[in-house]
Design a protein around this motif. Structure first.
Motif, PDB file in Angstrom:
ATOM      1  N   ARG A   1      -1.055   7.367 -55.964  1.00 13.03           N
ATOM      2  CA  ARG A   1      -1.670   7.955 -57.147  1.00 13.03           C
ATOM      3  C   ARG A   1      -1.126   9.363 -57.387  1.00 13.03           C
ATOM      4  O   ARG A   1      -0.891   9.768 -58.512  1.00 13.03           O
ATOM      5  CB  ARG A   1      -3.188   8.009 -56.905  1.00 13.03           C
TER       6      ARG A   1
ATOM      7  N   VAL B   1     -17.991  19.005 -57.487  1.00 18.25           N
ATOM      8  CA  VAL B   1     -18.534  17.784 -58.044  1.00 18.25           C
ATOM      9  C   VAL B   1     -19.182  16.899 -56.985  1.00 18.25           C
ATOM     10  O   VAL B   1     -20.102  16.143 -57.286  1.00 18.25           O
ATOM     11  CB  VAL B   1     -17.445  17.050 -58.851  1.00 18.25           C
TER      12      VAL B   1
ATOM     13  N   GLN C   1     -15.122  10.897 -43.870  1.00 16.54           N
ATOM     14  CA  GLN C   1     -15.408  10.776 -45.293  1.00 16.54           C
ATOM     15  C   GLN C   1     -16.642  11.615 -45.640  1.00 16.54           C
ATOM     16  O   GLN C   1     -16.660  12.346 -46.612  1.00 16.54           O
ATOM     17  CB  GLN C   1     -15.648   9.296 -45.577  1.00 16.54           C
TER      18      GLN C   1
ATOM     19  N   TYR D   1     -28.619  15.268 -61.522  1.00 17.41           N
ATOM     20  CA  TYR D   1     -27.798  14.245 -62.149  1.00 17.41           C
ATOM     21  C   TYR D   1     -28.591  13.043 -62.620  1.00 17.41           C
ATOM     22  O   TYR D   1     -28.109  12.248 -63.403  1.00 17.41           O
ATOM     23  CB  TYR D   1     -26.711  13.793 -61.181  1.00 17.41           C
TER      24      TYR D   1
ATOM     25  N   ILE E   1      -6.525  15.296 -50.359  1.00 12.25           N
ATOM     26  CA  ILE E   1      -6.906  14.980 -48.977  1.00 12.25           C
ATOM     27  C   ILE E   1      -8.316  15.474 -48.720  1.00 12.25           C
ATOM     28  O   ILE E   1      -9.164  14.775 -48.156  1.00 12.25           O
ATOM     29  CB  ILE E   1      -5.937  15.640 -47.981  1.00 12.25           C
ATOM     30  N   ILE E   2      -8.571  16.682 -49.189  1.00  8.89           N
ATOM     31  CA  ILE E   2      -9.884  17.254 -48.955  1.00  8.89           C
ATOM     32  C   ILE E   2     -10.948  16.472 -49.697  1.00  8.89           C
ATOM     33  O   ILE E   2     -12.090  16.350 -49.247  1.00  8.89           O
ATOM     34  CB  ILE E   2      -9.858  18.740 -49.335  1.00  8.89           C
ATOM     35  N   SER E   3     -10.550  15.875 -50.834  1.00 12.55           N
ATOM     36  CA  SER E   3     -11.519  15.028 -51.531  1.00 12.55           C
ATOM     37  C   SER E   3     -11.806  13.774 -50.732  1.00 12.55           C
ATOM     38  O   SER E   3     -12.724  13.033 -51.056  1.00 12.55           O
ATOM     39  CB  SER E   3     -10.972  14.604 -52.887  1.00 12.55           C
ATOM     40  N   GLY E   4     -10.988  13.514 -49.731  1.00 17.92           N
ATOM     41  CA  GLY E   4     -11.213  12.328 -48.919  1.00 17.92           C
ATOM     42  C   GLY E   4     -10.374  11.154 -49.350  1.00 17.92           C
ATOM     43  O   GLY E   4     -10.631  10.030 -48.940  1.00 17.92           O
ATOM     44  N   ALA E   5      -9.355  11.401 -50.182  1.00 15.74           N
ATOM     45  CA  ALA E   5      -8.531  10.297 -50.662  1.00 15.74           C
ATOM     46  C   ALA E   5      -7.787   9.662 -49.498  1.00 15.74           C
ATOM     47  O   ALA E   5      -7.334  10.347 -48.591  1.00 15.74           O
ATOM     48  CB  ALA E   5      -7.531  10.809 -51.691  1.00 15.74           C
TER      49      ALA E   5
ATOM     50  N   ASP F   1     -21.633   4.471 -60.405  1.00 20.92           N
ATOM     51  CA  ASP F   1     -20.705   3.686 -61.211  1.00 20.92           C
ATOM     52  C   ASP F   1     -19.889   4.639 -62.083  1.00 20.92           C
ATOM     53  O   ASP F   1     -20.022   5.851 -61.984  1.00 20.92           O
ATOM     54  CB  ASP F   1     -21.465   2.668 -62.074  1.00 20.92           C
ATOM     55  N   TYR F   2     -19.056   4.089 -62.941  1.00 17.60           N
ATOM     56  CA  TYR F   2     -18.170   4.935 -63.706  1.00 17.60           C
ATOM     57  C   TYR F   2     -18.943   5.914 -64.568  1.00 17.60           C
ATOM     58  O   TYR F   2     -18.619   7.092 -64.649  1.00 17.60           O
ATOM     59  CB  TYR F   2     -17.238   4.092 -64.580  1.00 17.60           C
TER      60      TYR F   2
ATOM     61  N   GLU G   1     -20.903  18.121 -54.526  1.00 17.34           N
ATOM     62  CA  GLU G   1     -22.013  18.909 -54.013  1.00 17.34           C
ATOM     63  C   GLU G   1     -21.856  19.237 -52.543  1.00 17.34           C
ATOM     64  O   GLU G   1     -22.648  18.791 -51.700  1.00 17.34           O
ATOM     65  CB  GLU G   1     -23.332  18.163 -54.226  1.00 17.34           C
TER      66      GLU G   1
ATOM     67  N   GLU H   1     -14.644   9.114 -56.981  1.00 16.07           N
ATOM     68  CA  GLU H   1     -14.123   7.760 -56.809  1.00 16.07           C
ATOM     69  C   GLU H   1     -13.897   7.474 -55.335  1.00 16.07           C
ATOM     70  O   GLU H   1     -14.254   6.416 -54.822  1.00 16.07           O
ATOM     71  CB  GLU H   1     -12.791   7.612 -57.547  1.00 16.07           C
ATOM     72  N   VAL H   2     -13.308   8.464 -54.679  1.00 17.94           N
ATOM     73  CA  VAL H   2     -13.002   8.265 -53.273  1.00 17.94           C
ATOM     74  C   VAL H   2     -14.270   8.097 -52.460  1.00 17.94           C
ATOM     75  O   VAL H   2     -14.359   7.269 -51.562  1.00 17.94           O
ATOM     76  CB  VAL H   2     -12.174   9.455 -52.758  1.00 17.94           C
ATOM     77  N   GLN H   3     -15.282   8.893 -52.808  1.00 18.34           N
ATOM     78  CA  GLN H   3     -16.534   8.837 -52.057  1.00 18.34           C
ATOM     79  C   GLN H   3     -17.424   7.697 -52.538  1.00 18.34           C
ATOM     80  O   GLN H   3     -18.526   7.518 -52.044  1.00 18.34           O
ATOM     81  CB  GLN H   3     -17.292  10.162 -52.207  1.00 18.34           C
TER      82      GLN H   3
ATOM     83  N   ARG I   1      -3.936   6.044 -51.475  1.00 17.03           N
ATOM     84  CA  ARG I   1      -4.246   6.634 -52.760  1.00 17.03           C
ATOM     85  C   ARG I   1      -3.369   7.852 -53.015  1.00 17.03           C
ATOM     86  O   ARG I   1      -2.838   8.041 -54.108  1.00 17.03           O
ATOM     87  CB  ARG I   1      -5.722   7.031 -52.776  1.00 17.03           C
TER      88      ARG I   1
ATOM     89  N   ARG J   1     -15.782  15.206 -45.614  1.00 11.39           N
ATOM     90  CA  ARG J   1     -15.053  15.588 -46.829  1.00 11.39           C
ATOM     91  C   ARG J   1     -16.009  15.909 -47.972  1.00 11.39           C
ATOM     92  O   ARG J   1     -15.695  16.673 -48.861  1.00 11.39           O
ATOM     93  CB  ARG J   1     -14.130  14.446 -47.258  1.00 11.39           C
TER      94      ARG J   1
ATOM     95  N   GLU K   1     -11.746  12.313 -59.105  1.00  9.79           N
ATOM     96  CA  GLU K   1     -11.174  11.690 -57.925  1.00  9.79           C
ATOM     97  C   GLU K   1     -12.078  11.736 -56.686  1.00  9.79           C
ATOM     98  O   GLU K   1     -12.303  10.709 -56.049  1.00  9.79           O
ATOM     99  CB  GLU K   1      -9.821  12.310 -57.600  1.00  9.79           C
ATOM    100  N   PRO K   2     -12.635  12.904 -56.347  1.00  9.76           N
ATOM    101  CA  PRO K   2     -13.497  12.926 -55.156  1.00  9.76           C
ATOM    102  C   PRO K   2     -14.648  11.932 -55.268  1.00  9.76           C
ATOM    103  O   PRO K   2     -15.014  11.281 -54.284  1.00  9.76           O
ATOM    104  CB  PRO K   2     -14.021  14.359 -55.120  1.00  9.76           C
TER     105      PRO K   2
END
Lengths: 325, 321, 329, 573
Positions: free
Chosen positions: B228, C176, C92, B4, B216-220, C130-131, C178, C124-126, B224, C95, C121-122
């Motif tokens: 959301r 996304v 976190q 990345y 939830i699994i994304s950790g939200a 930056d954007y 990883e 943003e949450v993590q 949220r 996750r 979303e993941p």
């Protein structure tokens, strides 16, 4: 969950909410501007008299003491005395409550029955002229402004046509006459009841009918209706035995809930028709700052509604085995 | 990770970035909204009663807007304080007063117009409050479940069955002078419960949807997820309830004013009825008795009809085939 | 390869019991055992298949491993950490390591969010980057799942995508951040057969490219055979057989595995195989609570089967089976 | 299931419910029985005379209980009633001896001095609100024999005859057990007041028959009534009606309709102007308009500026067009007030009090107020009268000390409670703004006004009214006496004036009526001039009676609904 436990839980809940409402009302009334003693504008009332009157009502004590006394009495089943009437609240309510119940149960039962039977018919014939016209009538009935329709009815039926008495519950002359028989007395009360009853009926009929209609239409989509048709039952049998019976269930639930709303409307109706019921008494007590009476009357109404809802819940679970709590 | 950090060198990405900046941002989203709305409108249009309600609503909105005009023409058309100097008592319709005057010579038409404004004001803000509270409570209660749910729903149970009007009556006596805004707040606080119940059950079903679980699994966080993911999906339902809520709020305000517990500083339809009733003109002045009652009934009817039509839009199950 | 031999997921004695609410008019409260004493180990980069019929508890296993549900008993170590104890910041982090792909692509994407929103979303949450960084990662992830060119998909809503595309978006969302470990809960069962292979190959490809480990949950032995390194067969919440894919399929020990295999259609119509019965029969009267779970369906049960539940026994190297009869054989 | 059957049954039910009562009205046309039927808005709350303080209870209770002295109709002269002759008062010892007539209770037992002593002692012992103040100064009451009572007063009190001796008398025999029980209670007074009188023991013109809650009270003529046949004011006391049926209607419109339908012969309350048009055109009715014994006024908080300034208050008085209020707001159903004592109370009313701005035009009023304020040192940013002498919009009114006049709230009852006062408040607001006084009228619930005015005493101005003032003018003293400026006091304005306090105290101690009248006249003139109150208006009591059924109504202050009417009316031929 076991039925007994369910009822127990709900009953505790009712009792708890009861005390919360009691506390709330207590606080509300005590922060209200103007206590009943200072409300009296009489050139004869000296300041000492006002103080004496306040002490009479127990208003001279600190707030928390008043509250404790109120709670203690409440638990003991003493609901205090009305400031205005000076007699025990329970007596006043005992006088007025039967009148309210008479008017209410009659109006709710009548409108629910009429709503169910009409809703059933028009859902069966959906899309027809009958359906659309009755639906519109139901919609209008559901959104009518109650005081206004009450005034109109008074105007038309009592004033213009002179068909019904304007207010009250009985004709004193008739009741004073020792020759009047019991039938005549009953008919007299009925005669006085017609107008308020029609008002309440007009207001509630629409709601029940609309619910019955949509519930019936849902039911008609169910497979067992198709099965019933396939069995070769007559249309009437299907409508009455299979569809209507199941569709009436949601109406039963609304019956409990609509009680709360109908009591609102009842207060207005009773006020307009001077029906000596508890709703009118409550409105009266509120404008007179008669806390104990208003408090207990409101609590009683709230309790009635809460208990009615509990009964409906249990009834509903009994009628529809799919319901879980 | 390594991969990345190379974005400055990724040619394709840079091309895409450039292209995106040329296009107007998230334009697609609004376009999509427009299509959805048009689709909804098509369904709504088919409901003749709903259309009728909409027409009524537009008429009332026009009334509310026109209400600013009469006091500008002459101070005697001020709905609260304006008095016709030549008229001492209630009079039927004349050229100067199309609907007549009330017991102290105030113009009934200008009162009626202002009444529309008050009805909208009270109805919409109170319903909005009720729905906002109800939706939040329903979401929180439905999503968090367990004790929070139990407490909130028990509260809702109680609030729902309370005879609201009588409670407001008591409150208005307690507050002493119930301004329209107080009333709005109180109605909001008393009418959220049924909304909360519906939203809660909707939330309960949405909560089990895989996309919520994915979040939830994304950790939200809970907030949220509630606001959301679940929130936007229950909003149509809330909106629907708002149209019904407006009906109730208007009726409650009118009933309260009718019983003499309204805001003494405003002219509302309920207040007008109270005046005609209390001053003993009920049987003599139909030109005064009829308009406010018709207006209240029609405006509530219009919101109710619109609500029903929207219900068909939102719950496809109800659509007539 | 030694690195890959390290154990990533270690599940010990996993148990989940649900209590059922009944109608208020009935008296008793019922308990249902969804998962009972399941032991699984998954190595780095390994694809472990969990196979069973619907209601066998395989999805529950997946949900517990992703901490969507709390287990009633047992321990779960992922990267050596007991995930049951995770809270706050550590959760976190967890996750970020463990992701899940759901069965129904029509339901697993929020209908009111664009692809970009969903996949981002993941991140943003993590709080990743930056954007711009996030957008790049999303873009990249879409490219990886072969939604090409990504720019065309970013601002679409789920209903504008086909089922396969949606599932790819779901995969992108999982990738996304990883993760090291992905739980794939029947990722292809709702898809048309024509699309299935694409998704499966994508998942296999990702394993090789990103070194992911999968818990692959499926009811389809054929799919499991195609995807997995090792397979565990689960029946009524209990693991009944576990082993390397080839051995388990080639030489099944447990009658249930045999039954499952017999249900897999064989390309050769002339080939004859023993058919197993799938319907349950009534149990003989003298049955104990701790009887073998498979007893009602088993054709060849002995007396011991009625008395006690069989333990997992190593029948071959790295091949375990829980059947009294298979050990006797 | 039987839903179909239920519905059929339901329709049959509807049929009965709607059709039968429809035809019933033919059967139930109210028969004109013997006696008069009187409509009331609300139901009495009690028949206990110690407690009956509300209008409706008093209307019924005063039919049973009579005082020692009463007032003649029209002239309001005090005449002996249960008593025989006037009290023999000895100034040296402050002792009065009252002799009783030979009268009887309804059960035939004699009404004796012991009943009088008992009544007085109960009021004094229990400190019964509303009555205690008029009995407090009595040191001793003693029955000299069965028909003579001796009163020993602490000091001379003007209200001894017109108040103390006009208290109702209860029967000792009937009340003794109640009082004994009350003494033992935790709260004796409360117990006494809460006592429910089921069957009042009457010495009045009527006896109690039946009270059907929520519907009616029936009373009948007392055959033992002592005054029957007496000649009062040139008329012979009856009663000539067999009885009275009180009916409760709850709202005025249903009562008026009942009046028109013939369900009642008289509605005992002032009728709103809206109903009058119909009734005036009907020959069966006669509409009576009489003065109300009350006053509606604008009062100021004289504790703080600017209302502490007499000049400012007078300027306000000039700005208020009372005639406009009477004509516009009251629809001419009332008259302007320039005094606290209403003109209907002829003996005590001083007609010669300042009449601020009577007959002035708006412009003249503004000019006058402008002059007064200017003379008192008030300044404007932009005065209401410009250099050319024209009236313009005034701005920036400043007090003599240079501070701006703060926004002033005028509290009024809401329009639904009393449209007149609410409207008057609105008008006053507009008029005050005419000279730049930033006043605004604030309609508030009755409770919140009394709270602000009587309890917190934080307010600027309010519009309220006094009703049921009574004939005796002692109230004039209490409304403005500095002693009454306290919690719940009757002088919430905070008015203090040493001279007034002295003369008021003097009036209270003057037992000679003529001398007292002079003092009361002085007080009226002074207090109107001082203007802590600005009296605004007093409405008429408008009533309609079926003159084709009963004649001989006695018109008086507060209307025809009085004891004399019930004594005098005769069925029409």
């Amino acid at each position: 969950m076991h039925l007994g436990k369910f009822i127990l839980i709900r009953a505790t809940q009712i009792v708890v909410s009861f005390f919360i409402i009691l506390t709330l009302l207590f606080v509300l009334f005590r922060v209200a501007p103007g206590d009943p003693a200072s409300m009296v504008i009489d050139p004869q009332m000296t300041p000492e008299d006002v103080e004496v009157t306040r002490a009479l009502f127990g208003l001279d004590k600190p707030l928390y003491q008043q509250y404790l006394i109120c709670l203690k009495n409440f638990v003991k089943g003493e609901f205090g005395s009305s400031f205005y009437y000076g007699k025990p609240v329970i007596e006043i309510i005992g006088e007025k409550l039967p009148n309210t119940i008479l008017l209410f149960t009659t109006s709710i039962i009548l409108s629910a029955l009429a709503g169910i039977s009409w809703g059933k018919v028009i859902a069966w014939r959906r899309g027809s002229l009958l359906d659309s016209s009755v639906t519109v009538i139901g919609l209008v009935s559901h959104t009518l402004f109650l005081p206004w329709i009450a005034l109109l009815m008074v105007w038309v039926f009592a004033y213009w046509m002179n068909l019904f008495p304007l207010s009250g519950m009985i004709t004193p002359e008739l009741w004073l006459n020792p020759e009047t028989g019991i039938t005549m007395k009953v008919l007299d009360v009925l005669h006085h009841m017609v107008l308020p009853l029609s008002v309440l009926f007009t207001i509630h009929f629409g709601g029940f009918m609309l619910i019955m209609r949509s519930s019936m239409m849902e039911t008609l989509k169910e497979d067992y209706i198709v099965t019933a048709r396939a069995k070769g039952l007559t249309e009437r049998q299907i409508r009455e035995r299979h569809a209507a019976k199941n569709a009436a269930l949601p109406v039963v639930t609304t019956l409990g809930l609509s009680l709360a709303f109908s009591i609102n409307g009842g207060a207005i109706t009773e006020t307009i028709f001077s029906w000596p019921g508890i709703g009118r008494e409550l409105v009266f007590a509120v404008s007179n700052n008669d806390y104990p009476l208003a408090q207990i009357a409101f609590l009683l109404i709230a309790a009635l509604v809460l208990v009615a809802n509990l009964v409906v819940d249990v009834l509903y679970a009994y009628l529809d085995p799919r319901i879980k709590y | 990770m390594q991969e990345y950090r190379e974005k400055e060198r990724d040619k394709e990405w840079l091309d895409y970035r450039k292209g995106r900046e040329v296009k107007t941002g998230l334009g697609g989203r609004w376009g999509r909204w427009a299509t959805t709305l048009r689709g909804h409108w098509d369904i709504f249009k088919r409901n003749r009663l709903g259309l009728f309600g909409l027409v009524l609503l537009i008429i009332f909105a026009a009334m509310a807007l026109t209400s600013y005009i009469p006091p500008l023409i002459d101070t005697m058309y001020d709905p609260m304080t304006g008095v016709d100097p030549d008229i001492l008592w209630t009079q039927g319709p004349t050229k100067a007063h199309w609907l007549g005057t009330d017991f102290i010579g105030r113009d009934i038409l200008s009162q009626l117009l202002v009444g529309a404004r008050i009805a909208f004001l009270v109805g919409i803000t109170a319903a909005f409050m009720a729905v906002a509270i109800g939706t939040s409570v329903g979401l929180i209660s439905g999503y968090l479940g367990k004790r929070v749910d139990m407490v909130l729903m028990r509260v809702a149970d109680i609030v729902m069955v309370l005879p609201g009007l009588l409670l407001i009556l008591i409150l208005s006596a307690v507050i002493g002078k119930l301004s329209v805004w107080n009333l709005v707040i109180i109605i909001g606080l008393l009418r959220w419960a049924s909304v909360a119940r519906v939203i809660r059950s909707q939330t309960l079903s949405l909560r089990e949807r895989p996309y919520v679980q994915a979040a939830i699994i994304s950790g939200a966080s809970k907030g949220r997820i509630i606001f959301r993911h679940i929130g936007p999906n229950v909003l149509p339902l809330s909106f629907l309830y708002m149209t019904f809520g407006v009906t109730t709020a208007i009726l409650v305000e009118a009933a309260l004013a009718f019983l003499g517990f309204g805001d003494p500083g405003t002219v509302s339809w309920g207040m007008m009825l109270q005046w005609v009733w209390k001053t003993g003109n009920m049987f003599r002045a139909p030109y005064w008795l009829l308009p406010p009652g018709i207006c209240i009934s029609l405006i509530t009817l219009s919101f109710y009809l619109i609500g029903r039509a929207l219900d068909e839009v939102i719950n496809p199950r109800l659509r007539q085939r | 390869m030694r690195e890959n031999d390290k154990i990533l997921v270690d599940v010990k004695g996993l148990t989940k019991i649900y209590s059922l609410k009944r109608n208020i008019f009935s008296r008793s409260r019922e308990f249902v055992t969804a998962v009972y004493d399941v032991n699984i180990r998954i190595k780095n980069g390994e694809i472990f298949g969990l196979v069973g019929e619907s209601g066998s508890g395989k999805t529950t296993c997946g949900r517990i491993l992703s901490r969507l549900e709390e287990p009633t008993g047992g321990q779960i170590f992922i990267k050596g950490v007991d995930i049951r104890l995770l809270k706050g910041q550590d959760l976190q982090g967890f996750r970020k390591n463990v992701q899940m792909i759901f069965q129904d692509p029509y339901e697993s994407l929020n209908p009111r969010m664009t692809v970009a929103d969903t996949v981002m979303e993941p991140l943003e949450v993590q709080r990743v980057g930056d954007y711009e960084e996030r957008e790049y990662r999303v873009w990249k992830a879409l490219k990886i799942v072969e939604l090409y060119p990504p720019g065309d998909y970013l601002f679409r809503f789920p209903h504008e995508l086909s089922g396969g595309q949606r599932q790819r978006v779901a995969v992108a969302r999982a990738l996304v951040v990883e993760p090291d470990f992905v739980i794939a809960d029947e990722p292809v069962s709702m898809l048309d057969a024509s699309i299935r292979a694409g998704i499966l190959n994508l998942l296999l490809d990702l394993r090789t490219r990103l070194g992911l480990a999968y818990l692959f949950i499926t009811h389809d032995l054929a799919v499991a055979r195609y995807m997995c390194d090792r397979i565990g067969v689960i029946f009524k919440g209990k693991l009944v057989e576990l082993g390397k894919t080839e051995r388990l399929i080639g030489n099944p020990h447990h009658p249930y595995t045999k039954a499952l295999l017999s249900a897999v259609p064989i390309p050769d119509p002339r080939a004859e195989r023993e058919r197993f019965r799938f319907e349950e029969r009534e149990l003989p009267e003298q049955t104990f609570d701790r009887s073998c779970v498979f007893l009602p369906r088993c054709a060849a049960s002995g007396r011991i089967c009625r008395k006690e539940s069989p333990e997992m026994v190593e029948v071959e190297e790295d091949h375990y089976s829980a059947c009294h009869l298979s050990t006797e054989m | 299931m039987g839903i179909g059957k239920m519905c059929r049954r339901f329709y049959r039910l509807c049929f009965i419910f709607i059709l039968v009562p429809l035809f019933l009205w033919v059967a139930i046309t109210p028969s004109h029985g013997a006696g008069i039927k009187i409509g009331m808005k609300d139901e009495p709350k009690t028949l206990n005379p110690f407690r009956a303080s509300d209008t409706w209870s008093r209307k019924v209770v005063t039919r049973f209980f009579e005082p020692l002295y009463t007032r003649e109709p029209k002239t309001h002269k005090i005449i002996p009633w249960l008593a025989e002759g006037y009290p023999e008062y000895d100034e040296a010892t402050n002792t009065a001896i009252v002799r009783l007539k030979r009268t009887k209770w309804e059960d035939g037992s004699p009404l004796t001095a012991h009943d009088v002593v008992f009544t007085g002692s109960v009021i004094r012992e229990f400190k019964v609100p509303r009555y205690y103040a008029r009995w407090r100064f009595i040191k001793e009451i003693e029955a000299l024999d069965d028909y003579r009572v001796k009163f020993v007063l602490e000091r001379p009190m003007a209200i001894f005859l017109p108040r103390t001796l006009m208290t109702f008398i209860v029967q000792k025999k009937k009340w003794e057990p109640v009082v004994t029980a009350a003494r033992k209670a935790e709260k004796p007074l409360r117990c006494l007041l809460a006592h429910e009188v089921k069957q009042p023991m009457s010495c009045g013109a009527f006896t109690f028959v039946k009270w059907a809650r929520g519907a009616y009270i029936r009373i009948e003529r007392n055959e033992n009534f002592f005054a029957t046949g007496m000649e009062i004011g040139g008329k012979k006391v009856g009663p000539y009606v067999d009885g009275v049926l009180f009916k409760f209607y709850g709202s005025m419109d249903s009562a008026i309709l009942a009046l028109k339908k013939g369900d009642i012969d008289y509605y005992w309350a002032s009728i709103q102007a809206g109903y009058l048009k119909d009734l005036e055109g009907d020959r069966r009715f006669k509409v009576f308009k009489n003065d109300k014994n009350g006053v509606y006024y604008l009062a100021f908080n004289v504790r703080k500026s600017p209302f502490s300034d007499k000049a400012f208050r007078q300027a306000v008085a000039y700005l208020i067009d009372k005639d406009f209020i009477v004509i516009r707001v009251l629809q001419n159903e009332g008259q302007r007030m320039d005094n606290i004592i209403p003109p209907g109370n002829g003996y005590w009313h001083n007609p010669d009090t300042p009449k601020f701005g009577q007959g002035m035009k708006r412009k003249e009023r503004i000019k006058k107020a402008y002059e007064i304020l200017k003379a008192a040192g008030y300044t404007w940013g932009k005065p209401p009268i410009n250099a050319k002498g024209k009236v313009v919009r005034a701005e920036g009114l400043k007090m003599p000390d240079g501070r701006e006049v703060p926004p002033l709230d005028i509290l009024t009852p809401p329009a639904d409670y009393d449209p007149h006062r609410a409207m008057a408040g609105m008008l006053v607001q507009q008029w005050l703004r005419g000279v730049g006084i930033p006043a605004s009228s604030k309609p508030s619930s009755f409770g919140s006004i009394t709270q602000q005015v009587k309890v917190k005493r934080k307010f600027d101005a309010f519009i309220l009214g006094w009703g049921r003032l009574g004939i005796d003018p002692d109230y004039l003293r209490t409304f403005f006496h500095s002693r009454e400026d306290r919690l719940y006091g009757r002088n919430p304005m905070g008015y203090h004036n040493g001279w007034y306090d002295n003369i008021a105290d003097e009036s209270a101690a003057t037992m000679d009526e003529t001398k007292r009248r002079e003092l009361i006249f002085k007080m009226q003139k002074f207090i109107v001039e001082e203007a802590p109150y600005i009296p605004l208006y007093v409405p008429y009591v408008v009533e309609a009676c079926r003159v084709d059924r009963f004649t001989g109504w006695n018109e008086d202050l507060d209307g025809v609904g009085n004891r004399w009417s019930l004594f005098f009316i005769k069925p029409a031929q």
